[in-house]
Design a protein around this motif. Structure first.
Motif, PDB file in Angstrom:
ATOM      1  N   SER A  68       0.831  -1.213   0.000  1.00 14.84           N
ATOM      2  CA  SER A  68       0.000   0.000   0.000  1.00 14.84           C
ATOM      3  C   SER A  68       0.858   1.253   0.000  1.00 14.84           C
ATOM      4  N   LYS A  69       0.226   2.379  -0.270  1.00 14.99           N
ATOM      5  CA  LYS A  69       0.841   3.713  -0.244  1.00 14.99           C
ATOM      6  C   LYS A  69       1.957   3.902  -1.256  1.00 14.99           C
ATOM      7  N   VAL A  70       1.916   3.150  -2.338  1.00 12.48           N
ATOM      8  CA  VAL A  70       2.893   3.300  -3.405  1.00 12.48           C
ATOM      9  C   VAL A  70       2.165   3.236  -4.747  1.00 12.48           C
ATOM     10  N   GLY A  71       2.916   3.306  -5.825  1.00 11.50           N
ATOM     11  CA  GLY A  71       2.318   3.322  -7.148  1.00 11.50           C
ATOM     12  C   GLY A  71       1.621   2.035  -7.553  1.00 11.50           C
ATOM     13  N   ARG A  72       1.972   0.937  -6.948  1.00 11.84           N
ATOM     14  CA  ARG A  72       1.385  -0.351  -7.322  1.00 11.84           C
ATOM     15  C   ARG A  72       1.066  -1.144  -6.077  1.00 11.84           C
ATOM     16  N   TYR A  73      -0.125  -1.721  -6.012  1.00 15.36           N
ATOM     17  CA  TYR A  73      -0.619  -2.471  -4.860  1.00 15.36           C
ATOM     18  C   TYR A  73      -0.817  -3.917  -5.283  1.00 15.36           C
ATOM     19  N   LEU A  74       0.045  -4.816  -4.798  1.00 16.67           N
ATOM     20  CA  LEU A  74      -0.064  -6.236  -5.135  1.00 16.67           C
ATOM     21  C   LEU A  74      -0.565  -6.998  -3.924  1.00 16.67           C
ATOM     22  N   VAL A  75      -1.599  -7.780  -4.117  1.00 14.11           N
ATOM     23  CA  VAL A  75      -2.225  -8.516  -3.023  1.00 14.11           C
ATOM     24  C   VAL A  75      -1.975 -10.004  -3.197  1.00 14.11           C
ATOM     25  N   VAL A  76      -1.482 -10.640  -2.131  1.00 13.61           N
ATOM     26  CA  VAL A  76      -1.401 -12.091  -2.095  1.00 13.61           C
ATOM     27  C   VAL A  76      -2.750 -12.549  -1.574  1.00 13.61           C
ATOM     28  N   GLY A  77      -3.591 -12.996  -2.481  1.00 15.48           N
ATOM     29  CA  GLY A  77      -4.941 -13.399  -2.122  1.00 15.48           C
ATOM     30  C   GLY A  77      -5.011 -14.874  -1.820  1.00 15.48           C
ATOM     31  N   GLY A  78      -6.211 -15.353  -1.643  1.00 13.36           N
ATOM     32  CA  GLY A  78      -6.430 -16.765  -1.379  1.00 13.36           C
ATOM     33  C   GLY A  78      -7.163 -17.420  -2.530  1.00 13.36           C
ATOM     34  N   ALA A  79      -7.287 -18.741  -2.455  1.00  8.82           N
ATOM     35  CA  ALA A  79      -7.966 -19.496  -3.503  1.00  8.82           C
ATOM     36  C   ALA A  79      -9.486 -19.477  -3.331  1.00  8.82           C
ATOM     37  N   GLY A  80      -9.974 -19.157  -2.151  1.00  5.16           N
ATOM     38  CA  GLY A  80     -11.406 -19.231  -1.870  1.00  5.16           C
ATOM     39  C   GLY A  80     -12.274 -18.398  -2.789  1.00  5.16           C
ATOM     40  N   SER A  81     -11.750 -17.303  -3.319  1.00  4.71           N
ATOM     41  CA  SER A  81     -12.545 -16.441  -4.194  1.00  4.71           C
ATOM     42  C   SER A  81     -12.535 -16.904  -5.649  1.00  4.71           C
ATOM     43  N   LEU A  82     -11.746 -17.925  -5.971  1.00  5.52           N
ATOM     44  CA  LEU A  82     -11.721 -18.450  -7.339  1.00  5.52           C
ATOM     45  C   LEU A  82     -13.010 -19.221  -7.630  1.00  5.52           C
ATOM     46  N   GLU A  83     -13.414 -19.219  -8.885  1.00  5.88           N
ATOM     47  CA  GLU A  83     -14.632 -19.914  -9.294  1.00  5.88           C
ATOM     48  C   GLU A  83     -14.351 -21.377  -9.653  1.00  5.88           C
ATOM     49  N   VAL A  84     -15.231 -22.247  -9.195  1.00  4.39           N
ATOM     50  CA  VAL A  84     -15.159 -23.659  -9.580  1.00  4.39           C
ATOM     51  C   VAL A  84     -16.179 -23.961 -10.670  1.00  4.39           C
ATOM     52  N   ALA A  85     -17.108 -23.044 -10.868  1.00  4.26           N
ATOM     53  CA  ALA A  85     -18.103 -23.049 -11.940  1.00  4.26           C
ATOM     54  C   ALA A  85     -18.509 -21.590 -12.125  1.00  4.26           C
ATOM     55  N   PRO A  86     -19.087 -21.232 -13.240  1.00  3.14           N
ATOM     56  CA  PRO A  86     -19.460 -19.826 -13.437  1.00  3.14           C
ATOM     57  C   PRO A  86     -20.302 -19.274 -12.275  1.00  3.14           C
ATOM     58  N   GLY A  87     -19.761 -18.238 -11.618  1.00  5.82           N
ATOM     59  CA  GLY A  87     -20.461 -17.591 -10.513  1.00  5.82           C
ATOM     60  C   GLY A  87     -20.432 -18.334  -9.188  1.00  5.82           C
ATOM     61  N   VAL A  88     -19.723 -19.467  -9.117  1.00  5.78           N
ATOM     62  CA  VAL A  88     -19.656 -20.260  -7.872  1.00  5.78           C
ATOM     63  C   VAL A  88     -18.230 -20.227  -7.340  1.00  5.78           C
ATOM     64  N   ARG A  89     -18.041 -19.515  -6.227  1.00  6.31           N
ATOM     65  CA  ARG A  89     -16.707 -19.412  -5.634  1.00  6.31           C
ATOM     66  C   ARG A  89     -16.390 -20.645  -4.792  1.00  6.31           C
ATOM     67  N   LEU A  90     -15.127 -21.034  -4.807  1.00 10.72           N
ATOM     68  CA  LEU A  90     -14.658 -22.198  -4.051  1.00 10.72           C
ATOM     69  C   LEU A  90     -15.098 -22.138  -2.597  1.00 10.72           C
ATOM     70  N   VAL A  91     -15.044 -20.964  -1.982  1.00 11.55           N
ATOM     71  CA  VAL A  91     -15.391 -20.817  -0.567  1.00 11.55           C
ATOM     72  C   VAL A  91     -16.838 -21.212  -0.267  1.00 11.55           C
ATOM     73  N   THR A  92     -17.711 -21.187  -1.282  1.00 11.58           N
ATOM     74  CA  THR A  92     -19.130 -21.522  -1.064  1.00 11.58           C
ATOM     75  C   THR A  92     -19.439 -22.996  -1.276  1.00 11.58           C
TER      76      THR A  92
END
Length: 184
Positions: A68-92
């Motif tokens: 944060s607070k710089v020109g570029r913000y890179l986030v190490v996210g998790g896999a839970g928000s990835l989709e396993v089917a259209p509109g269906v996130r892994l976390v669900t």
């Protein structure tokens, strides 16, 4: 480049720090306990806490890339928000581990906030479902919003290859204002 890594003593953070240093970047490796950061060429272990925003702002000033607070913000996210089917996130999905559900839901909400952001230059990198220590092979696939799986159905990436993908993105931005994922 001068790059700050917050959480540099953690599993992913330590590999990201090592990969960036290996590539010749000047890395400010920030952690609450900097003595846990592996020292080496191009690495400056630095005491810092994500919760102390005033101090963290000072630590991040002058960097080319950071969290944060710089020109570029890179986030190490998790896999839970990835989709396993259209509109269906892994976390669900029913088999998602309960122990990680609350954190994964927060990560999904954060990604949604980033997507609504109009000015910030962000990138969100999600690992595969299995994110563990392993080899640095440099051989992996990139994806967008869908969970990557191998022919055997497994979804995995090593901390080491995740770090390679993140360092590649810093050096050659290809996913500006986007999420992408990495896996075998």
């Amino acid at each position: 480049m001068k790059i700050a890594v917050i959480g540099a003593s953690g599993n992913a953070g330590s590999r990201i720090t090592a990969e960036l240093a290996r590539r010749g970047h000047a890395v400010t490796a920030i952690a609450r306990n900097p003595e846990k950061i592996a020292s080496g060429a191009n690495v400056t272990p630095t005491k810092g806490d994500l919760m102390d925003q005033a101090a963290l702002t000072g630590l991040l000033a002058g960097h080319d890339a950071a969290i944060s607070k710089v020109g570029r913000y890179l986030v190490v996210g998790g896999a839970g928000s990835l989709e396993v089917a259209p509109g269906v996130r892994l976390v669900t999905t029913p088999g998602f581990p309960v122990a990680y559900k609350a954190e994964a839901e927060k990560g999904s909400a954060f990604l949604d906030l980033l997507r609504a952001e109009k000015e910030l230059n962000w990138t969100f990198l999600s690992p595969s479902a299995l994110f563990t220590a392993g080899e640095r092979t440099g051989k992996f696939r990139l994806g967008t919003d869908q969970l990557l799986t191998a022919s055997d159905g497994k979804s995995s990436i090593s901390f080491e290859d995740f770090a390679v993908a993140l360092a590649d993105e810093i050096e050659r931005p290809a996913h500006i204002r986007q999420r992408f994922t990495v896996g075998y």
